[in-house]
Design a protein around this motif. Structure first.
Motif, PDB file in Angstrom:
ATOM      1  N   TYR A 151      11.330  -0.625   1.327  1.00 33.24           N
ATOM      2  CA  TYR A 151      11.501  -1.802   0.501  1.00 33.24           C
ATOM      3  C   TYR A 151      12.953  -2.265   0.597  1.00 33.24           C
ATOM      4  O   TYR A 151      13.806  -1.817  -0.167  1.00 33.24           O
ATOM      5  CB  TYR A 151      11.079  -1.505  -0.934  1.00 33.24           C
ATOM      6  CG  TYR A 151       9.618  -1.132  -1.040  1.00 33.24           C
ATOM      7  CD1 TYR A 151       8.649  -2.123  -0.981  1.00 33.24           C
ATOM      8  CD2 TYR A 151       9.213   0.176  -1.164  1.00 33.24           C
ATOM      9  CE1 TYR A 151       7.302  -1.806  -1.056  1.00 33.24           C
ATOM     10  CE2 TYR A 151       7.876   0.508  -1.239  1.00 33.24           C
ATOM     11  CZ  TYR A 151       6.925  -0.485  -1.179  1.00 33.24           C
ATOM     12  OH  TYR A 151       5.587  -0.163  -1.250  1.00 33.24           O
ATOM     13  N   ARG A 195       2.599  -7.647  -0.768  1.00 35.84           N
ATOM     14  CA  ARG A 195       3.967  -8.148  -0.816  1.00 35.84           C
ATOM     15  C   ARG A 195       3.905  -9.666  -0.719  1.00 35.84           C
ATOM     16  O   ARG A 195       3.218 -10.212   0.131  1.00 35.84           O
ATOM     17  CB  ARG A 195       4.810  -7.593   0.326  1.00 35.84           C
ATOM     18  CG  ARG A 195       6.267  -8.054   0.264  1.00 35.84           C
ATOM     19  CD  ARG A 195       7.094  -7.530   1.414  1.00 35.84           C
ATOM     20  NE  ARG A 195       7.178  -6.076   1.397  1.00 35.84           N
ATOM     21  CZ  ARG A 195       8.236  -5.384   1.795  1.00 35.84           C
ATOM     22  NH1 ARG A 195       9.315  -6.013   2.219  1.00 35.84           N
ATOM     23  NH2 ARG A 195       8.216  -4.079   1.769  1.00 35.84           N
ATOM     24  N   THR A 215      15.987  -3.311  -2.440  1.00 33.35           N
ATOM     25  CA  THR A 215      15.344  -3.220  -3.751  1.00 33.35           C
ATOM     26  C   THR A 215      16.377  -3.446  -4.847  1.00 33.35           C
ATOM     27  O   THR A 215      17.428  -2.821  -4.863  1.00 33.35           O
ATOM     28  CB  THR A 215      14.680  -1.846  -3.942  1.00 33.35           C
ATOM     29  OG1 THR A 215      13.638  -1.720  -2.970  1.00 33.35           O
ATOM     30  CG2 THR A 215      14.099  -1.692  -5.330  1.00 33.35           C
ATOM     31  N   GLU A 222       2.392   0.461  -0.167  1.00 36.46           N
ATOM     32  CA  GLU A 222       2.388  -0.949  -0.562  1.00 36.46           C
ATOM     33  C   GLU A 222       0.959  -1.470  -0.682  1.00 36.46           C
ATOM     34  O   GLU A 222       0.140  -1.266   0.202  1.00 36.46           O
ATOM     35  CB  GLU A 222       3.160  -1.764   0.475  1.00 36.46           C
ATOM     36  CG  GLU A 222       3.353  -3.200   0.089  1.00 36.46           C
ATOM     37  CD  GLU A 222       4.313  -3.907   1.024  1.00 36.46           C
ATOM     38  OE1 GLU A 222       5.521  -3.642   0.954  1.00 36.46           O
ATOM     39  OE2 GLU A 222       3.832  -4.712   1.839  1.00 36.46           O
ATOM     40  N   ALA A 252       6.796  -6.898  -4.423  1.00 33.96           N
ATOM     41  CA  ALA A 252       5.768  -6.040  -3.839  1.00 33.96           C
ATOM     42  C   ALA A 252       5.132  -5.204  -4.948  1.00 33.96           C
ATOM     43  O   ALA A 252       5.795  -4.825  -5.905  1.00 33.96           O
ATOM     44  CB  ALA A 252       6.371  -5.120  -2.784  1.00 33.96           C
TER      45      ALA A 252
END
Length: 194
Positions: free
Chosen positions: A1, A48, A4, A45, A36
């Motif tokens: 990610y 997203r 973040t 995930e 996400a």
């Protein structure tokens, strides 16, 4: 990610990630900003949603933030924009530009989103002109306190780090503001900053 910035959840097992801020100043940048949804146990995930592509827009995103609305949807803020995303699917339900007062939009970084007990949504902005914006959904009205607007006792601060809602015993609430210059609170009953 990538990049973040914030994490949040609606219920156990869910994790929402806000990312895509602070890309390189030159060259091709990672897509973003984005929200996400991930499985909190595995990090896998689920979906997203990209809300803008900095390679196409040329914008630089210094801050992103999200919060969960009472209906379970997500309020996501970046630069001077806000999007409401479906908390289950990530579908963008609405998108709008946030008011910036006297600040140019490209210099606005709404970096904190908080939901007050009355359903109003508060956005803390860090940047030239900066300040605080309140959206009242029932009347669809905005109030902006920035460097130039000192209404309600607002100190004119422009480097907000956080805006947090605190219910008051017996009703009403405070919005606590943390800024590089100090702390101040808004009282929903008096409509004043102290």
């Amino acid at each position: 990610y990538q990049a973040t910035a914030y994490l949040n959840n609606r219920r156990p097992g869910e994790l929402y990630v806000a990312g895509g801020a602070n890309p390189p100043m030159t060259g091709t940048v990672p897509a973003g900003p984005y929200v996400a949804k991930a499985d909190a146990a595995t990090g896998r995930e689920v979906w997203r949603t990209y809300v803008e592509n900095a390679n196409a827009s040329g914008a630089w995103f210094g801050a992103v933030n999200l919060n969960i609305l009472p209906d379970g949807n997500i309020a996501f803020a970046w630069e001077n924009n806000v999007a409401i995303l479906d908390g289950e699917t990530g579908l963008i339900l609405r998108q709008a530009a946030l008011p910036t007062g006297s600040t140019p939009a490209a210099q606005s970084n709404y970096k904190h989103v908080t939901i007050a007990p009355d359903g109003s949504v508060w956005f803390g902005c860090y940047g030239n002109g900066g300040g605080l914006a309140r959206y009242e959904p029932e009347s669809a009205t905005w109030t902006v306190w920035d460097f130039d607007n000192h209404a309600n006792g607002w100190p004119g601060w422009v480097t907000l780090e956080a805006a947090v809602a605190q219910p008051k015993p017996g009703g009403g609430y405070f919005i606590w503001i943390d800024d590089a210059f100090g702390r101040v609170r808004f009282d929903s009953d008096t409509q004043l900053f102290t």
